[in-house]
Each structure stands twice: as structure tokens, then as C-alpha cells.
Write a protein that holds these residues in place. Structure first.
Motif, short mmCIF file in Angstrom:
data_model
loop_
_atom_site.label_atom_id
_atom_site.label_comp_id
_atom_site.label_asym_id
_atom_site.label_seq_id
_atom_site.Cartn_x
_atom_site.Cartn_y
_atom_site.Cartn_z
N ALA A 1 0.85 -1.19 0.00
CA ALA A 1 0.00 0.00 0.00
C ALA A 1 0.89 1.24 0.00
O ALA A 1 1.72 1.41 0.89
N GLY A 2 0.73 2.08 -1.02
CA GLY A 2 1.55 3.27 -1.17
C GLY A 2 0.75 4.55 -1.07
O GLY A 2 -0.49 4.54 -0.99
N LYS A 3 1.45 5.65 -1.10
CA LYS A 3 0.83 6.97 -0.95
C LYS A 3 0.21 7.41 -2.26
O LYS A 3 0.91 7.70 -3.23
N GLY A 4 -1.13 7.49 -2.28
CA GLY A 4 -1.83 8.07 -3.40
C GLY A 4 -2.06 9.55 -3.16
O GLY A 4 -1.55 10.13 -2.20
N GLU A 5 -2.84 10.17 -4.02
CA GLU A 5 -3.09 11.61 -3.86
C GLU A 5 -3.88 11.90 -2.59
O GLU A 5 -3.58 12.84 -1.87
N ASN B 1 -12.21 -3.08 -0.93
CA ASN B 1 -12.79 -1.75 -1.16
C ASN B 1 -13.93 -1.54 -0.18
O ASN B 1 -14.09 -2.33 0.77
N GLY B 2 -14.73 -0.50 -0.39
CA GLY B 2 -15.82 -0.21 0.55
C GLY B 2 -17.15 -0.04 -0.14
O GLY B 2 -17.96 0.77 0.30
N VAL B 3 -17.41 -0.84 -1.19
CA VAL B 3 -18.57 -0.56 -2.05
C VAL B 3 -19.85 -1.29 -1.66
O VAL B 3 -20.91 -0.99 -2.22
N LEU B 4 -19.81 -2.22 -0.72
CA LEU B 4 -21.06 -2.86 -0.32
C LEU B 4 -21.99 -1.85 0.35
O LEU B 4 -21.53 -0.84 0.90
N PRO B 5 -23.29 -2.08 0.33
CA PRO B 5 -24.21 -1.20 1.05
C PRO B 5 -23.77 -1.03 2.51
O PRO B 5 -23.41 -2.00 3.16
N THR B 6 -23.76 0.19 3.00
CA THR B 6 -23.30 0.62 4.32
C THR B 6 -21.81 0.43 4.50
O THR B 6 -21.29 0.57 5.60
N GLY B 7 -21.07 0.12 3.43
CA GLY B 7 -19.64 -0.07 3.52
C GLY B 7 -18.88 1.25 3.56
O GLY B 7 -19.45 2.33 3.40
N GLY B 8 -17.57 1.15 3.78
CA GLY B 8 -16.72 2.33 3.83
C GLY B 8 -15.33 1.95 4.32
O GLY B 8 -14.95 0.78 4.33
N LEU C 1 0.62 -0.30 -9.25
CA LEU C 1 0.00 -1.54 -9.68
C LEU C 1 -1.52 -1.43 -9.71
O LEU C 1 -2.18 -2.01 -10.58
N ALA C 2 -2.10 -0.69 -8.76
CA ALA C 2 -3.56 -0.52 -8.71
C ALA C 2 -3.87 0.83 -8.10
O ALA C 2 -3.23 1.26 -7.14
N ASP C 3 -4.88 1.48 -8.64
CA ASP C 3 -5.33 2.77 -8.10
C ASP C 3 -6.02 2.57 -6.76
O ASP C 3 -6.30 1.45 -6.33
N SER C 4 -6.34 3.66 -6.11
CA SER C 4 -7.04 3.62 -4.83
C SER C 4 -8.36 2.87 -4.98
O SER C 4 -9.02 2.91 -6.03
N ALA C 5 -8.75 2.18 -3.92
CA ALA C 5 -10.00 1.43 -3.93
C ALA C 5 -11.18 2.37 -3.72
O ALA C 5 -11.09 3.32 -2.93
N PRO C 6 -12.30 2.14 -4.40
CA PRO C 6 -13.45 3.00 -4.21
C PRO C 6 -14.03 2.90 -2.80
O PRO C 6 -14.12 1.81 -2.22
N ASN C 7 -14.36 4.05 -2.24
CA ASN C 7 -15.04 4.18 -0.96
C ASN C 7 -14.24 3.58 0.21
O ASN C 7 -14.81 3.13 1.19
N SER C 8 -12.91 3.58 0.12
CA SER C 8 -12.07 3.08 1.20
C SER C 8 -10.75 3.84 1.19
O SER C 8 -10.11 3.93 0.13
N PHE C 9 -10.33 4.34 2.35
CA PHE C 9 -9.03 4.99 2.41
C PHE C 9 -7.91 3.99 2.17
O PHE C 9 -6.94 4.26 1.47
#
Length: 322
Positions: free
Chosen positions: A228-232, A282-289, A255-263
Motif C-alpha cells: 500500500a503506497g501513498k496516493g493523492e 474496497n468499501g462498495v457494499l451497502p453501508t460499507g466504507g 499496480l492498482a489505483d485507490s480502492a473506491p469508498n475506502s481509504f
């Protein structure tokens, strides 16, 4: 990214009603919130060891009480084997169950975990790494040494008390075992053949953009360090390669961009039945984050020179294999 959130919400809700089985449409696990995937192949079965997010929707921090195990033989149907280990299984531990990984050696399965150490005569607290052992990939696991393998006072390169997390263990072709871990900097130490004792001093590295979550493996003659590296604004996945597990590590890029809805985002890479897979959360499930994450899987593709093509994060996931 092919993330059609509205459709996922509909499908995800239905899948959450099934307590033991979930389909491999991303996220692959939908009956509980999971993170920090660590895949292991044994006897034609892929086992997936995960963290378990139990934070409420309103929570502003992680709540992770145990480690879960899932398995598949076709990459499509996943069986939930439930919790197999908890910080409560370590007499010296306290707090939450952070990222972990299982490594097999000589018929034993070693479960390396990150949690926190009690304030006692051995440590003043802070993050620590322990190891449990079992005769089966499904346990039962028990503390292998009765104390932490790594505790906070053993590493002094970072001032914060949570830098000793996210263990990744790799056994090279010559039988030498290595453990990598860290937050803020990466640490590495050799392990003895028994997998529960250090075999030399701790070494320190600062891979470009490194935050945490190292995953180390070998393919052909090249060693890979994925992390896990430093994104924007959020973590992303970067990687480096080397001709030796002791480095030096040459940065290869994103290798991969940031995951949606998850730091956070956390890698797990493995070859299974002739295909290469990239696990993450990632954090895309309902009520996820960020504190209610979900594990997903997509294909990993290599170039002829050994570099890796950037991973496309998809909703569709991967196809079934026989």
C-alpha cells in the motif's frame, strides 16, 4: 473502473442473506465485512484469510475482533469457515485483529498476525506481531511461542507505536524464510527453520511511497514487493522488484489505483490453477466504507520482462476455474 454501484447494491443485498456461501462477483464476500486478504493454496484448494470489520456505520475507527477463513476450489463459490483466531488466543495481546497471513511449512500452518501488546514487563504496549500454528489450514490454531514474535520496542526507526503491523512471510527456494512488515517504513527479518524464531537482525527499508501492507513473493527468478503506497488522497498499490529477497528493491510504479469508498487498500497475490489473481479490498457494499470493507479479486497480468500490467478493478471479477 467498471463499478456500477447501483447494480452492486441490489445484488449485494441479496447475497448478504446467505450466511455461508457467496458468489465471486466483486466483492466476493458479501455476508460479512472483510479486509486485508491473504490467499494460500493447499491441496488444490485456495484458502483466504481475512480481517473482519465489525465497526458500526457511524464508527470513525477500526473495530476488528477476529480473523476469518474462506475457501474455494473454483474461484466462484466461497465457503465461509468463520473465525479461526482472535487476539484473545494470545495471552500477551490486547486490542484489534489487524492484517495477518498464513504460511505453510513441513505440514504445519503458521498464522502470523498483527495486534497490540499488553502493557506488561515485556512491553509498554503498541503494535506487535504474533504467530499461531496448526496442523490444518482451518486450524485449530494456538499461540506457537507464548509471547510476541515482534513487539514495539524491538523497532526504533519510527516514533509511532503502530509501525509493527501487516506481516508477510515468504519461504525462498533454498528454504530460508523471511518476514516483512511495517507502517511508515518496511522491516524485514530472517526466520529460523522452525518459523517461530528470528534468525538475525531486523533490517529496514524505505521503498518509494511505502505506507504499509507488504506482500512478497517470487516468480521465476524475480522477487516482487507489493504494498500500500501513498496516493493523492488515499492509499493505492505500488510495487518493486529485486534479484534478492533482501533487496535492493527497484521501484516499478503503480499496480492498482485507490480502492473506491475506502481509504486503505491491501494486496494479496497468488497463482491458482494456471491463472494469477490480485486480491484487495474496497468499501462498495451497502453501508460499507473505510471501516466496513469488502474483499474483491481481479486478474493479474505479467509482461514478458516480468513487470506487471496495471490491475483493472472490476465489478465482474474473475471467471470460474475447474
Amino acid at each position: 473502473m467498471k463499478l456500477r454501484i447501483k447494480l452492486l447494491a441490489i445484488l449485494g443485498f441479496g447475497a448478504m442473506l446467505a450466511p455461508k456461501l457467496s458468489k465471486a462477483q466483486n466483492p466476493i464476500i458479501t455476508d460479512v465485512f472483510t479486509a486485508d486478504p491473504a490467499p494460500l493454496v493447499h491441496n488444490d484448494t485456495l484458502y483466504l484469510y481475512t480481517s473482519h470489520d465489525t465497526a458500526s456505520v457511524a464508527s470513525t475507527n477500526y473495530e476488528m475482533k477476529d480473523w476469518l477463513v474462506f475457501s474455494t476450489t473454483d474461484m466462484k463459490n466461497w465457503t465461509n469457515h468463520g473465525p479461526k483466531l482472535s487476539p484473545k488466543d494470545f495471552s500477551w495481546a490486547t486490542g484489534d485483529a489487524y492484517a495477518a497471513e498464513v504460511e505453510e511449512r513441513d505440514g504445519k500452518f503458521y498464522f502470523y498476525v498483527s495486534t497490540f501488546h499488553k502493557d506488561d514487563d515485556r512491553s509498554d504496549g503498541g503494535a506487535a506481531i504474533g504467530v499461531a500454528v496448526a496442523d490444518s489450514p482451518l486450524g485449530p490454531f494456538e499461540d506457537a511461542i507464548g509471547e510476541a514474535l515482534i513487539y514495539n520496542e524491538m523497532t526504533t526507526d519510527n516514533p509511532h507505536g503502530w509501525d509493527d503491523i501487516d506481516p508477510s512471510v515468504f519461504v525462498d527456494d533454498d528454504g530460508q524464510a523471511y518476514m516483512f512488515w511495517g507502517n511508515g517504513s518496511m522491516k524485514m527479518v530472517k526466520l529460523k527453520d522452525n518459523m517461530v524464531e528470528l534468525d538475525g537482525p531486523i533490517q529496514y527499508y524505505n521503498p518509494e511511497n511505502f505506507i504499509e501492507g507488504p506482500w512478497v513473493y517470487k516468480r521465476k527468478d524475480l522477487y516482487y514487493l507489493v504494498y500500500a503506497g501513498k496516493g493523492e488522497e488515499r492509499e493505492r498499490i505500488d510495487y518493486a522488484t529485486s534479484n534478492s529477497p533482501e533487496g535492493p528493491w527497484e521501484y516499478q510504479g503503480i499496480l492498482a489505483d485507490s480502492a473506491p469508498n475506502s481509504f486503505s487498500i491491501h494486496p494479496g497475490i497468488i497463482e491458482y490453477k494456471g491463472k494469477d489473481y490480485f486480491f484487495y479490498h474496497n468499501g462498495v457494499l451497502p453501508t460499507g466504507g473505510s471501516y466496513r470493507r469488502s474483499i474483491t479479486v481481479d486478474y493479474l497480468h505479467y509482461n514478458e520482462d516480468g513487470t506487471i500490467q496495471k490491475v483493472e478493478q472490476t465489478e465482474e471479477g474473475v471467471e470460474a476455474v475447474e
